[in-house]
Design a protein around this motif. Structure first.
Motif, PDB file in Angstrom:
ATOM      1  N   THR A 177       3.158  18.640 -15.007  1.00  0.00           N
ATOM      2  CA  THR A 177       3.198  19.529 -16.607  1.00  0.00           C
ATOM      3  C   THR A 177       2.090  20.252 -17.074  1.00  0.00           C
ATOM      4  O   THR A 177       1.929  20.944 -17.616  1.00  0.00           O
ATOM      5  CB  THR A 177       2.309  18.760 -17.036  1.00  0.00           C
ATOM      6  N   MET A 178       0.934  20.477 -15.520  1.00  0.00           N
ATOM      7  CA  MET A 178      -0.241  21.480 -15.654  1.00  0.00           C
ATOM      8  C   MET A 178       0.382  22.866 -15.511  1.00  0.00           C
ATOM      9  O   MET A 178      -0.027  23.705 -16.181  1.00  0.00           O
ATOM     10  CB  MET A 178      -1.149  21.349 -14.883  1.00  0.00           C
ATOM     11  N   ILE A 179       1.154  23.156 -14.896  1.00  0.00           N
ATOM     12  CA  ILE A 179       1.921  24.223 -14.198  1.00  0.00           C
ATOM     13  C   ILE A 179       2.756  24.431 -15.654  1.00  0.00           C
ATOM     14  O   ILE A 179       2.103  26.336 -15.458  1.00  0.00           O
ATOM     15  CB  ILE A 179       2.452  24.224 -13.020  1.00  0.00           C
ATOM     16  N   ASP A 180       3.285  23.956 -15.964  1.00  0.00           N
ATOM     17  CA  ASP A 180       4.501  24.053 -17.542  1.00  0.00           C
ATOM     18  C   ASP A 180       3.526  24.694 -17.781  1.00  0.00           C
ATOM     19  O   ASP A 180       4.579  25.857 -19.052  1.00  0.00           O
ATOM     20  CB  ASP A 180       4.978  23.383 -17.206  1.00  0.00           C
ATOM     21  N   GLN A 181       2.619  24.281 -18.043  1.00  0.00           N
ATOM     22  CA  GLN A 181       1.788  24.742 -18.980  1.00  0.00           C
ATOM     23  C   GLN A 181       1.141  26.013 -19.950  1.00  0.00           C
ATOM     24  O   GLN A 181       1.121  26.708 -20.230  1.00  0.00           O
ATOM     25  CB  GLN A 181       0.874  23.221 -19.905  1.00  0.00           C
ATOM     26  N   GLN A 182       0.718  26.540 -17.701  1.00  0.00           N
ATOM     27  CA  GLN A 182       0.258  27.788 -18.579  1.00  0.00           C
ATOM     28  C   GLN A 182       0.898  29.229 -18.129  1.00  0.00           C
ATOM     29  O   GLN A 182       0.592  29.776 -18.289  1.00  0.00           O
ATOM     30  CB  GLN A 182      -0.657  27.438 -16.990  1.00  0.00           C
ATOM     31  N   ILE A 183       2.438  28.371 -17.581  1.00  0.00           N
ATOM     32  CA  ILE A 183       3.467  29.590 -17.524  1.00  0.00           C
ATOM     33  C   ILE A 183       3.572  29.635 -19.270  1.00  0.00           C
ATOM     34  O   ILE A 183       4.108  30.801 -19.249  1.00  0.00           O
ATOM     35  CB  ILE A 183       4.500  28.811 -16.916  1.00  0.00           C
ATOM     36  N   HIS A 184       3.660  28.467 -20.086  1.00  0.00           N
ATOM     37  CA  HIS A 184       3.570  28.763 -21.510  1.00  0.00           C
ATOM     38  C   HIS A 184       2.515  29.294 -22.006  1.00  0.00           C
ATOM     39  O   HIS A 184       3.074  30.073 -22.508  1.00  0.00           O
ATOM     40  CB  HIS A 184       3.936  27.846 -21.660  1.00  0.00           C
ATOM     41  N   LEU A 240       1.136  -0.980  -0.194  1.00  0.00           N
ATOM     42  CA  LEU A 240       0.346  -0.059  -0.002  1.00  0.00           C
ATOM     43  C   LEU A 240       0.932   1.130  -0.161  1.00  0.00           C
ATOM     44  O   LEU A 240       0.900   2.130  -1.161  1.00  0.00           O
ATOM     45  CB  LEU A 240      -0.636   0.485   1.115  1.00  0.00           C
ATOM     46  N   ASP A 241       2.001   1.207   0.618  1.00  0.00           N
ATOM     47  CA  ASP A 241       3.105   2.259   0.872  1.00  0.00           C
ATOM     48  C   ASP A 241       3.336   2.326  -1.140  1.00  0.00           C
ATOM     49  O   ASP A 241       3.740   3.841  -1.163  1.00  0.00           O
ATOM     50  CB  ASP A 241       3.880   2.507   2.044  1.00  0.00           C
ATOM     51  N   TRP A 242       3.961   1.390  -1.632  1.00  0.00           N
ATOM     52  CA  TRP A 242       4.546   1.794  -2.522  1.00  0.00           C
ATOM     53  C   TRP A 242       3.389   2.745  -3.639  1.00  0.00           C
ATOM     54  O   TRP A 242       3.735   2.659  -4.873  1.00  0.00           O
ATOM     55  CB  TRP A 242       4.511   0.420  -3.290  1.00  0.00           C
ATOM     56  N   PHE A 243       2.259   1.924  -3.512  1.00  0.00           N
ATOM     57  CA  PHE A 243       1.568   2.638  -4.777  1.00  0.00           C
ATOM     58  C   PHE A 243       1.073   3.578  -4.084  1.00  0.00           C
ATOM     59  O   PHE A 243       0.490   4.343  -4.781  1.00  0.00           O
ATOM     60  CB  PHE A 243      -0.204   1.054  -4.177  1.00  0.00           C
ATOM     61  N   VAL A 244       0.863   4.075  -2.864  1.00  0.00           N
ATOM     62  CA  VAL A 244       0.823   5.173  -2.523  1.00  0.00           C
ATOM     63  C   VAL A 244       2.164   6.425  -3.114  1.00  0.00           C
ATOM     64  O   VAL A 244       1.726   7.684  -3.921  1.00  0.00           O
ATOM     65  CB  VAL A 244       0.393   5.819  -1.064  1.00  0.00           C
ATOM     66  N   VAL A 245       2.845   6.449  -3.333  1.00  0.00           N
ATOM     67  CA  VAL A 245       3.765   7.059  -3.616  1.00  0.00           C
ATOM     68  C   VAL A 245       4.032   6.772  -5.013  1.00  0.00           C
ATOM     69  O   VAL A 245       4.017   7.770  -5.231  1.00  0.00           O
ATOM     70  CB  VAL A 245       5.857   6.328  -3.291  1.00  0.00           C
ATOM     71  N   VAL A 246       3.292   5.979  -5.994  1.00  0.00           N
ATOM     72  CA  VAL A 246       3.694   5.797  -6.889  1.00  0.00           C
ATOM     73  C   VAL A 246       2.472   6.716  -7.779  1.00  0.00           C
ATOM     74  O   VAL A 246       3.034   7.632  -8.673  1.00  0.00           O
ATOM     75  CB  VAL A 246       3.060   4.356  -7.795  1.00  0.00           C
ATOM     76  N   VAL A 247       1.437   6.473  -6.820  1.00  0.00           N
ATOM     77  CA  VAL A 247      -0.353   7.749  -6.920  1.00  0.00           C
ATOM     78  C   VAL A 247      -0.159   8.743  -7.003  1.00  0.00           C
ATOM     79  O   VAL A 247      -0.214   9.715  -7.882  1.00  0.00           O
ATOM     80  CB  VAL A 247      -0.948   6.909  -6.376  1.00  0.00           C
ATOM     81  N   LEU A 248       1.269   8.702  -5.945  1.00  0.00           N
ATOM     82  CA  LEU A 248       1.229  10.801  -5.380  1.00  0.00           C
ATOM     83  C   LEU A 248       2.733  11.066  -6.355  1.00  0.00           C
ATOM     84  O   LEU A 248       2.551  12.400  -6.742  1.00  0.00           O
ATOM     85  CB  LEU A 248       2.557  10.451  -4.106  1.00  0.00           C
ATOM     86  N   CYS A 249       3.604  10.307  -7.297  1.00  0.00           N
ATOM     87  CA  CYS A 249       4.662  10.103  -8.182  1.00  0.00           C
ATOM     88  C   CYS A 249       4.171  10.878  -9.461  1.00  0.00           C
ATOM     89  O   CYS A 249       3.982  11.835 -10.377  1.00  0.00           O
ATOM     90  CB  CYS A 249       5.244   9.335  -8.355  1.00  0.00           C
ATOM     91  N   VAL A 250       2.888  10.057  -9.954  1.00  0.00           N
ATOM     92  CA  VAL A 250       2.155  10.421 -10.373  1.00  0.00           C
ATOM     93  C   VAL A 250       1.332  11.768 -10.576  1.00  0.00           C
ATOM     94  O   VAL A 250       1.387  12.889 -11.525  1.00  0.00           O
ATOM     95  CB  VAL A 250       0.706   9.276 -11.577  1.00  0.00           C
ATOM     96  N   LEU A 251       0.822  11.855  -9.817  1.00  0.00           N
ATOM     97  CA  LEU A 251      -0.354  13.669  -9.745  1.00  0.00           C
ATOM     98  C   LEU A 251       0.832  14.156  -9.958  1.00  0.00           C
ATOM     99  O   LEU A 251       0.233  15.406 -10.167  1.00  0.00           O
ATOM    100  CB  LEU A 251      -0.798  13.063  -8.483  1.00  0.00           C
ATOM    101  N   GLY A 252       2.211  14.650  -9.393  1.00  0.00           N
ATOM    102  CA  GLY A 252       2.754  15.309  -9.055  1.00  0.00           C
ATOM    103  C   GLY A 252       3.604  15.498 -10.391  1.00  0.00           C
ATOM    104  O   GLY A 252       3.993  16.877 -10.756  1.00  0.00           O
ATOM    105  N   TYR A 253       3.701  14.501 -11.002  1.00  0.00           N
ATOM    106  CA  TYR A 253       4.034  14.621 -12.880  1.00  0.00           C
ATOM    107  C   TYR A 253       3.328  15.813 -13.285  1.00  0.00           C
ATOM    108  O   TYR A 253       3.423  16.378 -14.558  1.00  0.00           O
ATOM    109  CB  TYR A 253       4.402  13.403 -13.556  1.00  0.00           C
ATOM    110  N   PHE A 254       1.707  15.369 -13.259  1.00  0.00           N
ATOM    111  CA  PHE A 254       1.054  15.908 -13.592  1.00  0.00           C
ATOM    112  C   PHE A 254       0.455  17.253 -13.376  1.00  0.00           C
ATOM    113  O   PHE A 254       0.435  18.218 -14.213  1.00  0.00           O
ATOM    114  CB  PHE A 254      -0.835  15.310 -13.495  1.00  0.00           C
ATOM    115  N   ALA A 255       0.559  17.332 -11.656  1.00  0.00           N
ATOM    116  CA  ALA A 255       0.674  18.793 -11.542  1.00  0.00           C
ATOM    117  C   ALA A 255       1.863  20.084 -12.344  1.00  0.00           C
ATOM    118  O   ALA A 255       1.864  20.780 -12.797  1.00  0.00           O
ATOM    119  CB  ALA A 255       1.140  19.328 -10.424  1.00  0.00           C
TER     120      ALA A 255
END
Length: 98
Positions: A31-38, A14-29
């Motif tokens: 990406t969204m912030i970078d695109q908004q700046i652009h 469960l801890d690994w799953f949470v870490v993976v989900v947080l990494c994926v969410l962080g990546y999407f966040a």
């Protein structure tokens, strides 16, 4: 003790799953912030280009008006008198002392 090891195993997964989900969410966040700046930079560039276009259009209109006036004898005489200091034959130029 066997039950305790099973719980740890589930918790560990469960801890690994949470870490993976947080990494994926962080990546999407990120990406969204970078695109908004652009997009904001593109918007600023667009506004600056619009202002340059409006300035060029006003200058173009003024130059077209000047071009039309170059064929007008009254405008030619006015320009000759004011800018070149020319006079008609028999006239004396008057220069005001400043």
């Amino acid at each position: 003790m066997a039950a305790e090891n099973k719980r740890r195993g589930k918790g560990h997964r469960l801890d690994w799953f949470v870490v993976v989900v947080l990494c994926v969410l962080g990546y999407f966040a990120y990406t969204m912030i970078d695109q908004q700046i652009h997009l904001n930079e593109l918007d600023r560039d667009y506004i600056a280009a619009q202002q340059r276009l409006e300035t060029a259009q006003r200058e173009n209109a003024a130059l077209k008006e000047l071009k039309e006036n170059l064929d007008d004898p009254v405008y030619i005489e006015k320009t000759a008198r004011e800018e070149l200091g020319m006079t008609h034959e028999g006239e004396l130029p008057y220069i005001a002392k400043k």
